[in-house]
Write a protein that holds these residues in place. Structure first.
Motif, PDB file in Angstrom:
ATOM      1  N   UNK A 246       0.822  -1.212   0.000  1.00  0.00           N
ATOM      2  CA  UNK A 246       0.000   0.000   0.000  1.00  0.00           C
ATOM      3  C   UNK A 246       0.855   1.260   0.000  1.00  0.00           C
ATOM      4  N   UNK A 247       1.944   1.245   0.782  1.00  0.00           N
ATOM      5  CA  UNK A 247       2.825   2.402   0.821  1.00  0.00           C
ATOM      6  C   UNK A 247       3.443   2.676  -0.546  1.00  0.00           C
ATOM      7  N   UNK A 248       3.908   1.636  -1.207  1.00  0.00           N
ATOM      8  CA  UNK A 248       4.526   1.810  -2.526  1.00  0.00           C
ATOM      9  C   UNK A 248       3.500   2.266  -3.552  1.00  0.00           C
ATOM     10  N   UNK A 249       2.306   1.701  -3.483  1.00  0.00           N
ATOM     11  CA  UNK A 249       1.243   2.080  -4.422  1.00  0.00           C
ATOM     12  C   UNK A 249       0.851   3.541  -4.224  1.00  0.00           C
ATOM     13  N   UNK A 250       0.716   3.935  -2.958  1.00  0.00           N
ATOM     14  CA  UNK A 250       0.329   5.309  -2.660  1.00  0.00           C
ATOM     15  C   UNK A 250       1.392   6.297  -3.131  1.00  0.00           C
ATOM     16  N   UNK A 251       2.670   5.948  -2.908  1.00  0.00           N
ATOM     17  CA  UNK A 251       3.752   6.804  -3.342  1.00  0.00           C
ATOM     18  C   UNK A 251       3.765   6.963  -4.852  1.00  0.00           C
ATOM     19  N   UNK A 252       3.532   5.862  -5.572  1.00  0.00           N
ATOM     20  CA  UNK A 252       3.503   5.920  -7.034  1.00  0.00           C
ATOM     21  C   UNK A 252       2.341   6.779  -7.509  1.00  0.00           C
ATOM     22  N   UNK A 253       1.181   6.629  -6.870  1.00  0.00           N
ATOM     23  CA  UNK A 253       0.011   7.427  -7.251  1.00  0.00           C
ATOM     24  C   UNK A 253       0.255   8.913  -6.985  1.00  0.00           C
ATOM     25  N   UNK A 254       0.932   9.216  -5.894  1.00  0.00           N
ATOM     26  CA  UNK A 254       1.217  10.602  -5.553  1.00  0.00           C
ATOM     27  C   UNK A 254       2.127  11.248  -6.596  1.00  0.00           C
ATOM     28  N   UNK A 255       3.098  10.481  -7.082  1.00  0.00           N
ATOM     29  CA  UNK A 255       4.003  11.021  -8.108  1.00  0.00           C
ATOM     30  C   UNK A 255       3.271  11.296  -9.410  1.00  0.00           C
ATOM     31  N   UNK A 256       2.307  10.428  -9.735  1.00  0.00           N
ATOM     32  CA  UNK A 256       1.519  10.631 -10.963  1.00  0.00           C
ATOM     33  C   UNK A 256       0.695  11.897 -10.860  1.00  0.00           C
ATOM     34  N   UNK A 257       0.130  12.152  -9.685  1.00  0.00           N
ATOM     35  CA  UNK A 257      -0.741  13.309  -9.500  1.00  0.00           C
ATOM     36  C   UNK A 257       0.036  14.612  -9.352  1.00  0.00           C
ATOM     37  N   UNK A 258       1.323  14.508  -8.967  1.00  0.00           N
ATOM     38  CA  UNK A 258       2.112  15.715  -8.722  1.00  0.00           C
ATOM     39  C   UNK A 258       2.387  16.479 -10.004  1.00  0.00           C
TER      40      UNK A 258
END
Length: 258
Positions: A246-258
């Motif tokens: 979940x942590x890795x998925x959330x981090x990846x999603x955050x980078x996409x949205x940034x």
């Protein structure tokens, strides 16, 4: 993280609970109990490989898992008439077709989808006709992905063994190259309409790279979690793996949205 479009499923393989049981015989430890504990700790599904030599999971285990599980059952199996008959009798949620050699300790590579298309086609058709989702365990190779799509498989599970072997050898260059190959394979498979899973050899230290790949929707992890369960319990091992994913998925999603 809530279960939305970005949620990454965790399938827990309970084969090696049966391996320990079979070393001495009897009923303990019980793979079904392990499955229930894994689900309670955050597993989204349970995987069990019924091998032709029955070295760990048994026919009775499959019957009990299908009857009592509260999450989907993914039956790993060779594409043989015997295994197809068993799958059609129990109708698991999914069947993952894998290569199988009696002398191997564990599955050593992906299915030869290109060379075995003629044999695989009727197996896939029969399973799908029964309402079973069909997954093919393959290398992240463009030809294998193309053949899987042509065979109308529902899912491909990308073999992560080479990536994990590079990690175990502290070979950063090999890890990077294999991670790139897996990411490209995941992208190509998704573009062809295939659901993308991945697994084999994943650990706490290697799961993040796969969890960051947006096309991958499920990871199947077994041997490592059962090994960790010896030291800290299965629920704790599953919860930690779930958290790292979940942590890795959330981090990846955050980078996409940034």
């Amino acid at each position: 993280m809530t279960k939305g479009l970005s949620y990454l499923r965790l399938g827990v393989n309970i084969d090696h609970v049966a391996t320990i049981r079979n070393a001495r015989g009897g009923r303990h430890p019980d793979p079904l109990r392990a499955a229930h504990l894994a689900v309670e700790a955050g597993a989204d599904g349970i995987t069990a490989h019924l091998r032709e030599d029955r070295r760990h999971i048994s026919d009775a285990d499959i019957a009990r898992l299908k009857s009592e599980l509260t999450r989907p059952l993914n039956l790993e199996m060779a594409a043989t008439p015997e295994m197809v008959a068993i799958a059609l009798r129990h109708v698991p949620n999914a069947c993952c077709l894998v290569p199988e050699r009696r002398e191997e300790r564990t599955t050593e590579g992906g299915l030869d989808v290109v060379g075995q298309k003629a044999m695989l086609a009727p197996v896939i058709a029969d399973l799908k006709a029964a309402g079973i989702r069909v997954s093919l365990f393959i290398e992240p190779d463009p030809r294998a992905i193309e053949a899987s799509a042509e065979l109308a498989a529902d899912i491909v599970e990308l073999h992560t063994g080479a990536y994990c072997e590079y990690a175990a050898a502290d070979d950063a260059r090999g890890m990077a190259a294999e991670a790139a190959r897996l990411a490209q394979g995941a992208s190509e498979a998704a573009a062809r309409g295939l659901e993308v899973h991945a697994g084999h050899g994943l650990t706490f230290n290697t799961v993040a790279a796969l969890a960051r790949m947006p096309e991958v929707v499920e990871l199947n992890i077994g041997h490592f979690l059962i090994g960790e369960a010896i030291f800290g319990g299965l629920p704790a091992a599953v919860r930690r793996m779930r958290s790292l994913m979940d942590e890795a998925r959330h981090a990846a999603a955050s980078r996409v949205l940034a």
